[in-house]
Design an enzyme around this catalytic site. Structure first.
Site, PDB file in Angstrom:
ATOM      1  N   ASN A   9       0.657  -1.171  -0.043  1.00  0.00           N
ATOM      2  CA  ASN A   9      -0.169   0.208  -0.169  1.00  0.00           C
ATOM      3  C   ASN A   9       0.821   1.129  -0.026  1.00  0.00           C
ATOM      4  O   ASN A   9       1.528   1.572   0.926  1.00  0.00           O
ATOM      5  CB  ASN A   9      -0.894   0.014   1.352  1.00  0.00           C
ATOM      6  CG  ASN A   9      -1.570   1.106   1.396  1.00  0.00           C
ATOM      7  OD1 ASN A   9      -1.957   2.083   0.572  1.00  0.00           O
ATOM      8  ND2 ASN A   9      -2.307   1.294   2.531  1.00  0.00           N
ATOM      9  N   LYS A  11       0.127   4.248  -0.187  1.00  0.00           N
ATOM     10  CA  LYS A  11      -0.568   5.697   0.488  1.00  0.00           C
ATOM     11  C   LYS A  11      -0.315   6.661  -0.409  1.00  0.00           C
ATOM     12  O   LYS A  11      -0.123   6.630  -1.525  1.00  0.00           O
ATOM     13  CB  LYS A  11       0.111   5.872   1.949  1.00  0.00           C
ATOM     14  CG  LYS A  11       0.036   4.318   2.602  1.00  0.00           C
ATOM     15  CD  LYS A  11       0.304   4.504   4.131  1.00  0.00           C
ATOM     16  CE  LYS A  11       0.152   3.174   4.959  1.00  0.00           C
ATOM     17  NZ  LYS A  11       0.304   3.540   6.284  1.00  0.00           N
ATOM     18  N   HIS A  95      -9.293   1.120   5.217  1.00  0.00           N
ATOM     19  CA  HIS A  95      -8.086   1.351   5.958  1.00  0.00           C
ATOM     20  C   HIS A  95      -8.093   2.162   6.841  1.00  0.00           C
ATOM     21  O   HIS A  95      -9.123   2.998   7.130  1.00  0.00           O
ATOM     22  CB  HIS A  95      -7.070   1.914   4.920  1.00  0.00           C
ATOM     23  CG  HIS A  95      -5.421   1.812   5.405  1.00  0.00           C
ATOM     24  ND1 HIS A  95      -5.173   2.479   6.381  1.00  0.00           N
ATOM     25  CD2 HIS A  95      -4.686   0.945   5.183  1.00  0.00           C
ATOM     26  CE1 HIS A  95      -3.979   2.306   6.663  1.00  0.00           C
ATOM     27  NE2 HIS A  95      -3.574   1.154   6.002  1.00  0.00           N
ATOM     28  N   GLU A  97      -6.501   4.439   8.306  1.00  0.00           N
ATOM     29  CA  GLU A  97      -6.191   5.821   7.967  1.00  0.00           C
ATOM     30  C   GLU A  97      -7.632   6.651   7.347  1.00  0.00           C
ATOM     31  O   GLU A  97      -7.731   7.766   7.570  1.00  0.00           O
ATOM     32  CB  GLU A  97      -4.998   6.082   6.955  1.00  0.00           C
ATOM     33  CG  GLU A  97      -3.626   5.736   7.833  1.00  0.00           C
ATOM     34  CD  GLU A  97      -2.737   5.319   7.024  1.00  0.00           C
ATOM     35  OE1 GLU A  97      -2.698   5.505   5.798  1.00  0.00           O
ATOM     36  OE2 GLU A  97      -1.606   4.754   7.585  1.00  0.00           O
ATOM     37  N   GLU A 167      -5.126  -5.212  10.636  1.00  0.00           N
ATOM     38  CA  GLU A 167      -4.113  -4.395  10.925  1.00  0.00           C
ATOM     39  C   GLU A 167      -4.196  -3.535  12.140  1.00  0.00           C
ATOM     40  O   GLU A 167      -5.044  -2.742  12.330  1.00  0.00           O
ATOM     41  CB  GLU A 167      -4.128  -3.056   9.694  1.00  0.00           C
ATOM     42  CG  GLU A 167      -4.128  -3.694   8.456  1.00  0.00           C
ATOM     43  CD  GLU A 167      -3.472  -2.794   7.422  1.00  0.00           C
ATOM     44  OE1 GLU A 167      -2.296  -3.166   6.933  1.00  0.00           O
ATOM     45  OE2 GLU A 167      -4.029  -1.726   7.289  1.00  0.00           O
ATOM     46  N   GLY A 173       2.586   1.844  10.805  1.00  0.00           N
ATOM     47  CA  GLY A 173       3.661   2.967  10.511  1.00  0.00           C
ATOM     48  C   GLY A 173       4.291   3.201  11.990  1.00  0.00           C
ATOM     49  O   GLY A 173       4.939   4.444  11.916  1.00  0.00           O
ATOM     50  N   SER A 213       3.763  -2.774  10.341  1.00  0.00           N
ATOM     51  CA  SER A 213       5.103  -2.727  10.287  1.00  0.00           C
ATOM     52  C   SER A 213       5.688  -4.018   9.915  1.00  0.00           C
ATOM     53  O   SER A 213       6.393  -4.526  10.515  1.00  0.00           O
ATOM     54  CB  SER A 213       5.608  -2.096  11.553  1.00  0.00           C
ATOM     55  OG  SER A 213       5.133  -0.739  11.999  1.00  0.00           O
TER      56      SER A 213
HETATM   57  C1  PEP Z   1      -0.565   0.001   5.800  1.00  0.00           C
HETATM   58  O1  PEP Z   1      -0.317   0.835   5.265  1.00  0.00           O
HETATM   59  O2  PEP Z   1      -1.480  -0.999   5.691  1.00  0.00           O
HETATM   60  C2  PEP Z   1       0.372  -0.594   6.929  1.00  0.00           C
HETATM   61  C3  PEP Z   1       0.444  -1.509   7.512  1.00  0.00           C
HETATM   62  O3  PEP Z   1       1.522   0.317   7.016  1.00  0.00           O
HETATM   63  P1  PEP Z   1       3.209  -0.065   7.693  1.00  0.00           P
HETATM   64  O4  PEP Z   1       3.538  -1.471   6.995  1.00  0.00           O
HETATM   65  O5  PEP Z   1       3.756   1.043   7.388  1.00  0.00           O
HETATM   66  O6  PEP Z   1       2.837  -0.079   9.300  1.00  0.00           O
END
Ligand code: PEP
Length: 251
Positions: A9, A11, A95, A97, A167, A173, A213
């Site tokens: 992803n 973003k 997501h 975010e 997630e 992040g 992460s």
């Molecule tokens: C994500 O964007 O879904 C995500 C898990 O980001 P990151 O791997 O940076 O934690």
């Protein structure tokens, strides 16, 4: 029986040229494995170019969100029909975010899933608890509510082509990863929920990705867990070498 599914992803990152360069690197890396499904989700601005680079390669391309109406007065939005028309195969829905910064609700997530199937696009549906919810002991309650609402009136026959991404919000992040044991506990729980909402066959077919992460140093351990079928990756998908290492986690 569930093929590993590694998704990047991107973003709101990478200009068009940078996206095309990364897509070319992903194309090469994905061409060196026939055991893993690979997907990238660029920004809307880079979607057409990335689709062109990855055409015919087997690497799937997703949008990061969509609207549920096919067309209309919804300034700034893109419908699933438009994504299908461009050549997208998948769309990420819900997501954290989007939920946190853009007010996406469980009801919207459900409408978007129906819109994806209506247009013939495969949804990757994100759910996850905040740190506060985990510390209050509410993780399963929160995830059950999110997934049950998301799947309202979604037919069992379409479920095998839907992906769930677990997630934990506190791990996105932040550099903090759920331990493989923590993630496996949740994934196993979600599979039981899918069996309750549908049946065992559906529960065994739906792929559940872990996101939060994920990086080359922890992907192997996570993927070794029986109910972790893939990863939805943010930060580590933005660099060719780290995403390549994730794609090749089993080599
Ligand atoms: C994500 O964007 O879904 C995500 C898990 O980001 P990151 O791997 O940076 O934690």
């Amino acid at each position: 029986m569930r093929r590993p599914f590694i998704a990047g992803n991107w973003k709101m990152n990478l200009l068009v040229d940078q996206s095309l360069a990364l897509a070319k690197a992903v194309k090469t890396a994905a061409g060196q494995t026939d055991t893993v499904d690979v997907l990238v989700a660029p920004t809307f601005a880079s979607l057409a170019g990335v689709l062109e680079v990855l055409k015919g390669t087997g690497v799937a391309v997703a949008a990061q969100t969509c609207h549920w109406e096919p067309s209309g007065a919804f300034t700034g939005e893109v419908s699933t029909e438009m994504l299908k028309d461009m050549g997208c195969s998948h769309v990420i829905i819900g997501h954290s975010e989007r939920r946190q910064y853009f007010g996406e609700t469980d009801e919207w997530v459900n409408k978007k899933i129906h819109a994806a199937f209506r247009a013939g696009i495969l949804p990757i549906v994100c759910i996850g608890e905040t740190l506060e919810q985990r510390e209050a002991g509410d993780t399963f309650k929160v995830l059950d509510a999110q997934l049950t609402a998301a799947l309202d009136k979604v037919e069992a026959s379409t479920m095998p082509s839907l992906t769930v991404a677990y997630e934990p919000v506190w791990a996105i992040g932040t550099g903090k990863t759920a331990t493989p044991e923590q993630a496996q506990e949740v994934h196993a729980h979600l599979r039981v929920l899918l069996a309750t909402l549908y049946d065992d066959s559906v529960a065994q077919q739906v792929r559940i990705q872990y996101g939060g992460s994920v990086k080359p140093s922890n992907v192997k351990e996570l993927m070794a867990k029986p109910d972790i079928d893939g990863a939805l990756v943010g930060g580590a998908s933005l660099k060719a070498d780290s995403f390549e290492a994730l794609i090749h986690f089993d080599q």
